[in-house]
Write a protein that holds these residues in place. Structure first.
Motif, PDB file in Angstrom:
ATOM      1  N   ARG A   1      -1.541  -3.206   3.395  1.00 25.31           N
ATOM      2  CA  ARG A   1      -0.582  -2.375   2.663  1.00 25.31           C
ATOM      3  C   ARG A   1      -1.126  -2.128   1.274  1.00 25.31           C
ATOM      4  O   ARG A   1      -1.627  -3.042   0.629  1.00 25.31           O
TER       5      ARG A   1
ATOM      6  N   PHE B   1       2.039   6.712   5.490  1.00 24.29           N
ATOM      7  CA  PHE B   1       2.255   6.556   4.053  1.00 24.29           C
ATOM      8  C   PHE B   1       3.622   7.114   3.653  1.00 24.29           C
ATOM      9  O   PHE B   1       4.223   7.898   4.372  1.00 24.29           O
TER      10      PHE B   1
ATOM     11  N   ARG C   1       0.451   3.996  -7.831  1.00 20.26           N
ATOM     12  CA  ARG C   1       1.351   4.706  -8.725  1.00 20.26           C
ATOM     13  C   ARG C   1       0.536   5.817  -9.358  1.00 20.26           C
ATOM     14  O   ARG C   1      -0.627   5.619  -9.684  1.00 20.26           O
TER      15      ARG C   1
ATOM     16  N   GLU D   1      -0.119   2.466   4.688  1.00 22.90           N
ATOM     17  CA  GLU D   1      -0.325   1.409   5.665  1.00 22.90           C
ATOM     18  C   GLU D   1      -1.693   1.707   6.282  1.00 22.90           C
ATOM     19  O   GLU D   1      -1.918   2.809   6.793  1.00 22.90           O
TER      20      GLU D   1
ATOM     21  N   GLY E   1       5.634   6.561  -6.896  1.00 19.82           N
ATOM     22  CA  GLY E   1       4.931   5.548  -6.114  1.00 19.82           C
ATOM     23  C   GLY E   1       4.483   6.136  -4.784  1.00 19.82           C
ATOM     24  O   GLY E   1       5.109   7.069  -4.262  1.00 19.82           O
TER      25      GLY E   1
ATOM     26  N   GLU F   1      -0.191  -0.262  -2.428  1.00 19.48           N
ATOM     27  CA  GLU F   1       0.796   0.444  -3.241  1.00 19.48           C
ATOM     28  C   GLU F   1       0.114   1.075  -4.441  1.00 19.48           C
ATOM     29  O   GLU F   1      -0.576   0.393  -5.191  1.00 19.48           O
TER      30      GLU F   1
ATOM     31  N   GLN G   1      -1.140  -4.812  -3.588  1.00 22.92           N
ATOM     32  CA  GLN G   1      -2.047  -4.799  -2.458  1.00 22.92           C
ATOM     33  C   GLN G   1      -1.764  -6.012  -1.589  1.00 22.92           C
ATOM     34  O   GLN G   1      -1.783  -7.141  -2.056  1.00 22.92           O
TER      35      GLN G   1
ATOM     36  N   THR H   1       2.890   4.558  -1.006  1.00 20.51           N
ATOM     37  CA  THR H   1       2.508   3.350  -0.285  1.00 20.51           C
ATOM     38  C   THR H   1       1.793   3.717   1.013  1.00 20.51           C
ATOM     39  O   THR H   1       2.277   4.571   1.761  1.00 20.51           O
TER      40      THR H   1
END
Lengths: 338, 267
Positions: free
Chosen positions: A285, A313, A289, A261, A257, A287, A281, A259
Motif C-alpha cells: 500500500r 487506487f 499526497r 494498492e 491524497g 499513500e 507506505q 492511495t
C-alpha cells in the motif's frame, strides 16, 4: 445597539458537567444510591471570541470538542459555569425569552415543527408567536417557497417528509421571523449534494440581504468553503484556531491524497512529479499526497503506474478531522493570527 | 403590548391542539368505540345493583344513572397529560427547542391544554347522544350547565398545575412510565369516574375530597346530575380558584428548580 458592538461576545467561557459515576453491577447501583460520586467533565474550557454583526463564522471541531455545548450556552438554554456571554448585548441565559425573540436555531438532528401537521400550520403558528406582520409573513413565505422550493411541502405533514425536505422546512421555520442571529448546528448533515447546495444558497442569501449573523457548526468542509470567511476551530474545549479560512485552505486545502494498492512491495524510490510526495507506505500500500496547484491526479497516477504494477487506487479530499489533528499537532502554529 | 396581542400569541397553541387531534382520525373512532362499550357495561352494572335497592347513599337510580352516564361522557377529557409531555420532551431532547420559543413555557402548554379540553368535550358529542339513549335525563336549569362548564375548566386547570408538579420529577429521572400508570389508576378512582364520591365510605370520601382529582369529573358532573345544588356553586368555584392559585405558584417554583437541573447539567 451601536454599530460597532459585536453581535456575539464570549469571554473566558467555561462549562463543567458533573457526571454521576457508578461501579458496575447491582452493588454499584445501590452504592451510588446512597453515596453518589461525580466526575467532572470540562466540556468548554476558557473560550473567548467575538462575532461582528453580519458575519458568517464556521465553528468547527471533532465530535465531543465542545461545539454543541458552546451553541447551547449562546442560545441561553445552558448556563455557563464561568465566563461571560453576550448576544446582541444580552445575557442569553438570564434573559432567555427576550433573547429568543432575536435569534433562530436549527439543531440538525431535531425539529421544532409539529410532526403530524402540515408544514404551513407550523409556520403560521411561529409567525403568530413572533408577531410577524401578516403582510410581511406573506412576502417571506413566498420568497422562502421560491428559494427553498417549499411549494408542495407546505401542505405535507412533517412526518412524511424526507430528510432533505425536513431541513428545508426547518430553515424556513427558523428564519421566518427574520432573526438577527442564527445558530445552525450541522444543517447539512446526511443530505445529498443538490439539497446541500440549495441550503447553502439560502443561508448566503439571508445573510447578504438582511445582514443576519450566522454561527455554523458542521463537519462538512464544503459548507465552510461555501459560506464562511472566518473559522473558529475548537478541540478539547479550547480554541485552537481563529482566523480566515484562506489560511487553512492554503495549508491543507490544496493537498489531495492518493492511495495505491500494488502487486508487489516497493523496492526502489519512486520518481514523482513536482508537488507530490510519499506520506505512508505499507507492504503493498502506498499513500501519496500532492499539491493540486502543481500536479494533477492523472500525472501522479501515471508516474506511479509507470514504475509499479498497480492493482487499484483511490483519491481522497483531506477531511476536517485530519486537518484538526494536524493543527492540533502544531502544523499551523506559526500561521496562527491570534 | 396589549393583552389581546399577548393572548393571541398563546392561543395559537390551543388551535394546534384541535388540529393535532383531528390528524388522528382512527384514534378518534377507536376511542369512541371503547368509551361506548365502557358506558354500556356501566349501565348494566348499575341496573343490576339497583335491582336490589331503591337508594344507595341517598342516591336514587335515576340520579346515579345520570351521574354515571355523564361521568363516562367526560371521562379523561380534563386530563392534561403534562407528565407524558415532559417525559417525551426530555427523552427526545426536545425540551431545549421548546424552551427556545419566546413565550412562557407553562403558559404555552396551558394554552395547548385548553385547546385539548375544548376539542375533547366537542368530540364526546356522540357519547352524549348514546347516554340519552340509555336514559340520561339532563337538567332543565340552564344554570346547572353553566356551573358544569365553569367547574370543569377550573378543575382541569387545577389538575394541570398538579400534574405539572409531578411532571417535574421527570427532569431528574427522565422516566415517567411508572408514575404515569400509577397516576392514571389513582385518578380513575378518586376522580369519581367509576362511582360517585357519595357512595364511598366516610373516611375514603373525605380523603378523595382532599385530593384534587375529583375536580375534573365528580365536581362538574354532580352539578348536572342534580347531586350538588346550583346554590353551592360560588363556594365550589372559590375552592377551585384557591387550589389554582396555590398550585400555580408552587408549580412555577418547582419548575424553575427542575429546569435548572437541565440547564445547568445539560440535557
Amino acid at each position: 445597539m451601536s454599530q460597532n458592538q459585536p453581535a456575539i461576545e464570549v469571554s473566558h467561557l467555561r462549562k463543567v458537567f458533573h457526571i454521576p459515576q457508578r461501579d458496575p453491577g447491582l452493588g454499584g447501583a445501590v452504592k451510588a444510591l446512597f453515596r453518589p460520586r461525580y466526575a467532572e467533565k470540562v466540556a468548554v474550557d476558557d473560550i473567548s471570541f467575538s462575532v461582528p454583526p453580519g458575519e458568517i463564522v464556521g465553528y468547527i471541531g471533532v465530535n465531543g470538542a465542545g461545539k454543541s455545548t458552546t451553541i447551547k450556552m449562546l442560545t441561553g438554554i445552558l448556563a455557563p459555569t464561568a465566563g461571560l456571554v453576550r448576544v446582541l448585548g444580552r445575557d442569553p441565559h438570564k434573559e432567555r425569552v427576550a433573547n429568543a425573540r432575536q435569534i433562530g436555531v436549527v439543531f440538525g438532528q431535531r425539529t421544532q415543527l409539529w410532526w403530524d401537521l402540515a408544514l404551513v400550520e407550523s409556520l403560521n403558528l411561529i409567525a403568530r408567536i413572533y408577531e410577524v406582520e401578516p403582510k410581511r409573513y406573506k412576502e417571506l413565505l413566498e420568497q422562502f417557497s421560491y428559494t427553498l422550493e417549499l411549494g408542495e411541502l407546505l401542505a405535507k405533514p412533517v412526518r412524511q417528509m424526507s430528510l432533505g425536505q425536513k431541513m428545508r422546512a426547518e430553515l424556513a421555520a427558523t428564519l421566518i421571523h427574520e432573526p438577527r442571529v442564527v445558530y445552525l448546528d450541522e444543517p447539512t448533515i446526511g443530505l445529498d449534494v443538490v439539497v446541500k447546495e440549495k441550503i447553502r444558497a439560502f443561508i448566503k442569501e439571508q445573510n447578504r440581504a438582511k445582514g443576519t449573523t450566522v454561527v455554523l457548526t458542521t463537519h462538512d468542509l464544503g459548507d465552510i468553503e461555501e459560506l464562511c470567511s472566518r473559522v473558529i476551530i475548537i478541540d478539547a474545549g479550547r480554541v485552537i484556531y481563529d482566523g480566515p479560512l484562506a489560511t487553512i485552505r492554503e495549508r491543507f486545502g490544496k493537498y489531495r491524497g492518493i492511495t495505491f494498492e500494488t502487486a508487489r512491495p516497493l523496492e526502489h524510490p519512486l520518481t514523482l512529479p513536482p508537488g507530490a510526495e510519499v506520506v505512508g507506505q505499507e507492504e503493498r500500500r502506498l499513500e501519496l499526497r500532492f499539491d493540486r496547484t502543481r500536479a494533477s491526479a492523472s500525472q501522479v497516477a501515471a508516474a506511479v503506474m509507470g514504475q509499479l504494477e498497480v492493482l487499484d487506487f483511490s483519491l481522497s479530499e483531506p477531511d476536517l478531522t485530519s486537518i484538526v489533528k494536524q493543527i492540533y499537532g502544531g502544523a499551523l502554529s506559526e500561521a496562527r493570527p491570534v | 403590548m396589549t393583552l389581546r396581542r399577548l393572548l393571541s400569541r398563546y392561543t395559537g397553541f390551543s388551535g394546534m391542539a384541535a388540529k393535532e387531534f383531528l390528524a388522528y382520525n382512527i384514534w378518534f373512532w377507536m376511542n369512541l368505540f371503547t368509551s361506548a362499550v365502557a358506558m354500556t357495561i356501566f349501565v348494566f352494572f348499575w341496573k343490576a345493583i339497583y335491582a336490589q335497592a331503591d337508594q344507595i347513599a341517598g342516591l336514587g337510580f335515576q340520579q346515579t344513572l345520570n351521574y354515571v352516564l355523564l361521568a363516562q361522557v367526560i371521562a379523561g377529557v380534563g386530563e392534561s397529560g403534562i407528565l407524558w409531555t415532559f417525559g417525551y420532551q426530555l427523552r427526545e431532547g426536545r425540551i431545549a427547542l421548546e424552551l427556545l420559543r419566546p413565550l412562557d413555557f407553562q403558559g404555552m402548554l396551558y394554552a395547548f391544554s385548553v385547546g385539548n379540553w375544548l376539542t375533547g368535550l366537542l368530540s364526546r358529542t356522540p357519547l352524549l347522544l348514546l347516554a340519552l339513549l340509555y336514559g340520561l335525563q339532563p337538567p332543565a336549569d340552564p344554570l346547572a350547565y353553566a356551573c358544569f362548564a365553569v367547574s370543569f375548566f377550573l378543575g382541569a386547570s387545577v389538575m394541570f398545575f398538579f400534574e405539572w408538579m409531578l411532571g417535574c420529577f421527570a427532569f431528574y429521572t427522565t422516566e415517567v412510565w411508572g408514575l404515569g400508570v400509577t397516576l392514571f389508576a389513582i385518578q380513575l378512582f378518586f376522580s369519581g369516574t367509576l362511582i360517585p364520591l357519595d357512595m364511598m365510605p366516610e373516611g375514603l370520601r373525605l380523603f378523595a375530597q382532599i385530593l384534587p382529582f375529583h375536580q375534573i369529573v365528580y365536581t362538574p358532573v354532580s352539578f348536572l346530575a342534580g347531586i350538588t345544588p346550583v346554590s353551592q356553586a360560588p363556594q365550589v368555584f372559590l375552592g377551585q380558584v384557591a387550589w389554582i392559585v396555590g398550585l400555580a405558584v408552587a408549580s412555577r417554583w418547582v419548575f424553575s428548580r427542575a429546569v435548572r437541573a437541565v440547564t445547568v447539567q445539560g440535557g
